[in-house]
Motif scaffolding. Sequence first.
Motif, mmCIF file in Angstrom:
data_model
loop_
_atom_site.group_PDB
_atom_site.id
_atom_site.type_symbol
_atom_site.label_atom_id
_atom_site.label_comp_id
_atom_site.label_asym_id
_atom_site.label_seq_id
_atom_site.Cartn_x
_atom_site.Cartn_y
_atom_site.Cartn_z
ATOM 1 N N LEU A 1 17.772 5.313 -5.354
ATOM 2 C CA LEU A 1 17.271 4.155 -6.243
ATOM 3 C C LEU A 1 16.056 3.677 -6.029
ATOM 4 O O LEU A 1 15.208 3.621 -6.998
ATOM 5 N N PRO A 2 15.753 3.359 -4.997
ATOM 6 C CA PRO A 2 14.374 2.803 -4.508
ATOM 7 C C PRO A 2 13.291 3.913 -4.472
ATOM 8 O O PRO A 2 12.284 3.742 -4.845
ATOM 9 N N SER A 3 13.705 5.074 -4.195
ATOM 10 C CA SER A 3 12.767 6.123 -4.032
ATOM 11 C C SER A 3 12.212 6.654 -5.367
ATOM 12 O O SER A 3 11.212 6.766 -5.787
ATOM 13 N N VAL A 4 13.132 6.617 -6.509
ATOM 14 C CA VAL A 4 12.887 7.078 -7.523
ATOM 15 C C VAL A 4 11.716 6.038 -8.544
ATOM 16 O O VAL A 4 10.699 6.300 -9.083
ATOM 17 N N MET A 5 12.054 4.507 -7.994
ATOM 18 C CA MET A 5 11.172 3.649 -8.634
ATOM 19 C C MET A 5 9.987 3.752 -7.772
ATOM 20 O O MET A 5 8.681 3.784 -8.597
ATOM 21 N N ILE A 6 9.785 3.690 -6.664
ATOM 22 C CA ILE A 6 8.257 3.858 -5.911
ATOM 23 C C ILE A 6 7.628 5.214 -5.994
ATOM 24 O O ILE A 6 6.392 5.023 -6.503
ATOM 25 N N ASN A 7 8.376 6.304 -6.367
ATOM 26 C CA ASN A 7 7.439 7.332 -6.683
ATOM 27 C C ASN A 7 7.165 7.490 -7.991
ATOM 28 O O ASN A 7 6.103 7.781 -8.480
ATOM 29 N N SER A 8 7.830 6.707 -8.969
ATOM 30 C CA SER A 8 7.472 6.492 -10.457
ATOM 31 C C SER A 8 6.537 5.498 -10.434
ATOM 32 O O SER A 8 5.125 5.862 -11.202
ATOM 33 N N LEU A 9 6.070 4.521 -9.586
ATOM 34 C CA LEU A 9 5.021 3.789 -9.740
ATOM 35 C C LEU A 9 3.642 4.570 -9.116
ATOM 36 O O LEU A 9 2.875 4.314 -9.489
ATOM 37 N N ALA A 10 3.955 5.353 -7.973
ATOM 38 C CA ALA A 10 2.890 6.230 -7.492
ATOM 39 C C ALA A 10 2.554 7.214 -8.595
ATOM 40 O O ALA A 10 1.262 7.443 -8.691
ATOM 41 N N ASN B 1 2.516 6.958 -11.667
ATOM 42 C CA ASN B 1 1.679 6.176 -12.784
ATOM 43 C C ASN B 1 0.299 5.860 -12.117
ATOM 44 O O ASN B 1 -0.645 5.700 -12.997
ATOM 45 N N SER B 2 0.105 5.772 -10.858
ATOM 46 C CA SER B 2 -1.051 5.616 -10.283
ATOM 47 C C SER B 2 -1.969 6.749 -10.263
ATOM 48 O O SER B 2 -3.373 6.652 -9.748
ATOM 49 N N THR B 3 -1.586 8.004 -10.372
ATOM 50 C CA THR B 3 -2.201 9.007 -10.161
ATOM 51 C C THR B 3 -3.234 9.462 -11.308
ATOM 52 O O THR B 3 -2.937 8.991 -12.405
ATOM 53 N N HIS B 4 -3.963 10.356 -11.102
ATOM 54 C CA HIS B 4 -5.021 10.745 -12.146
ATOM 55 C C HIS B 4 -4.598 12.146 -12.665
ATOM 56 O O HIS B 4 -5.299 12.709 -13.296
ATOM 57 N N SER B 5 -3.354 12.489 -12.462
ATOM 58 C CA SER B 5 -2.746 13.889 -12.917
ATOM 59 C C SER B 5 -2.826 13.846 -14.366
ATOM 60 O O SER B 5 -2.432 12.825 -15.135
ATOM 61 N N THR B 6 -2.922 14.873 -15.027
ATOM 62 C CA THR B 6 -2.989 15.088 -16.350
ATOM 63 C C THR B 6 -1.296 15.477 -16.724
ATOM 64 O O THR B 6 -1.164 15.526 -17.999
ATOM 65 N N ASN B 7 -0.519 15.617 -15.755
ATOM 66 C CA ASN B 7 0.675 16.078 -16.175
ATOM 67 C C ASN B 7 1.781 15.085 -15.719
ATOM 68 O O ASN B 7 2.995 15.352 -14.782
ATOM 69 N N HIS B 8 1.964 13.788 -16.011
ATOM 70 C CA HIS B 8 2.776 12.873 -15.580
ATOM 71 C C HIS B 8 4.234 12.998 -16.175
ATOM 72 O O HIS B 8 4.982 12.826 -15.520
ATOM 73 N N GLY C 1 0.727 -1.255 0.316
ATOM 74 C CA GLY C 1 0.070 0.069 -0.116
ATOM 75 C C GLY C 1 0.799 1.272 -0.021
ATOM 76 O O GLY C 1 0.215 2.562 0.163
ATOM 77 N N VAL C 2 2.072 1.172 0.096
ATOM 78 C CA VAL C 2 3.002 2.344 0.068
ATOM 79 C C VAL C 2 2.708 3.214 -1.274
ATOM 80 O O VAL C 2 2.549 4.423 -1.338
ATOM 81 N N THR C 3 2.703 2.529 -2.287
ATOM 82 C CA THR C 3 2.373 3.085 -3.559
ATOM 83 C C THR C 3 1.059 3.902 -3.719
ATOM 84 O O THR C 3 0.733 5.096 -4.036
ATOM 85 N N ASN C 4 -0.132 3.235 -3.219
ATOM 86 C CA ASN C 4 -1.280 3.776 -3.160
ATOM 87 C C ASN C 4 -1.255 5.032 -2.143
ATOM 88 O O ASN C 4 -1.942 6.068 -2.580
ATOM 89 N N SER D 1 -1.655 13.338 -5.468
ATOM 90 C CA SER D 1 -2.742 13.754 -6.153
ATOM 91 C C SER D 1 -3.197 14.992 -5.065
ATOM 92 O O SER D 1 -3.554 16.096 -5.686
ATOM 93 N N THR D 2 -3.086 14.899 -3.800
ATOM 94 C CA THR D 2 -3.642 16.144 -3.010
ATOM 95 C C THR D 2 -2.439 17.106 -3.314
ATOM 96 O O THR D 2 -2.723 18.637 -3.272
ATOM 97 N N LEU D 3 -1.159 16.954 -3.278
ATOM 98 C CA LEU D 3 -0.300 17.900 -3.372
ATOM 99 C C LEU D 3 -0.278 18.840 -4.837
ATOM 100 O O LEU D 3 -0.222 19.974 -4.894
ATOM 101 N N PHE D 4 -0.474 17.789 -5.851
ATOM 102 C CA PHE D 4 -0.961 18.438 -7.306
ATOM 103 C C PHE D 4 -2.093 19.296 -7.243
ATOM 104 O O PHE D 4 -2.120 19.993 -8.359
ATOM 105 N N SER D 5 -3.044 19.099 -6.411
ATOM 106 C CA SER D 5 -4.136 20.030 -6.666
ATOM 107 C C SER D 5 -4.210 21.305 -5.884
ATOM 108 O O SER D 5 -4.753 22.480 -6.111
#
Length: 155
Positions: free
Chosen positions: A68-77, A79-86, A30-33, A40-44
């Motif tokens: 290294l793991p941070s860039v990966m987990i943040n990339s996964l996160a 990718n899971s957002t509904h942001s229009t500016n990935h 659930g860390v990615t979620n 999503s909250t911050l980007f609003s």
Amino acid sequence: MYKVVREAPWQIVLFSLGMYIVVFGMGKQGVTNFLASTDSTLFSLPSPFNVIMEGLLFAFTAAFMNNLPSVMINSLAINSTHSTNHFLLALVNVISNDIGPKFTPIGSLATLLWIYSLERKHGVKIPLRIYVYLGLITTPIVLVATILSLWILFL
């Protein structure tokens, strides 16, 4: 080919593979979620504060879990957002994970090796509190200036 395989730094390859397995495990727990929800909250928030806050979040995850793991987990996160500016978020992620490890020495394997080499080979000891103190003063300035420059390019 045989020489490359024989002389490859297998300890580093296995270490990196282990980190990525841990990241996928964290994502399954659930860390990615959680990060996607936070993204999503911050980007609003109003611009450019949203991009700066995203960058600070990415940088602090890099400072405390390694870049290294941070860039990966943040990339996964991302990718899971509904942001229009990935694309912008992906660039902020890369930049923040490059600069963010300077908050603490544990954020980057290269920094740990550098500190170790300075002490062992040259007798120069850098106390943790001094490193973190200087990192907390200088890193946010560089990070925010870089993110703002990127944000201006995307206007």
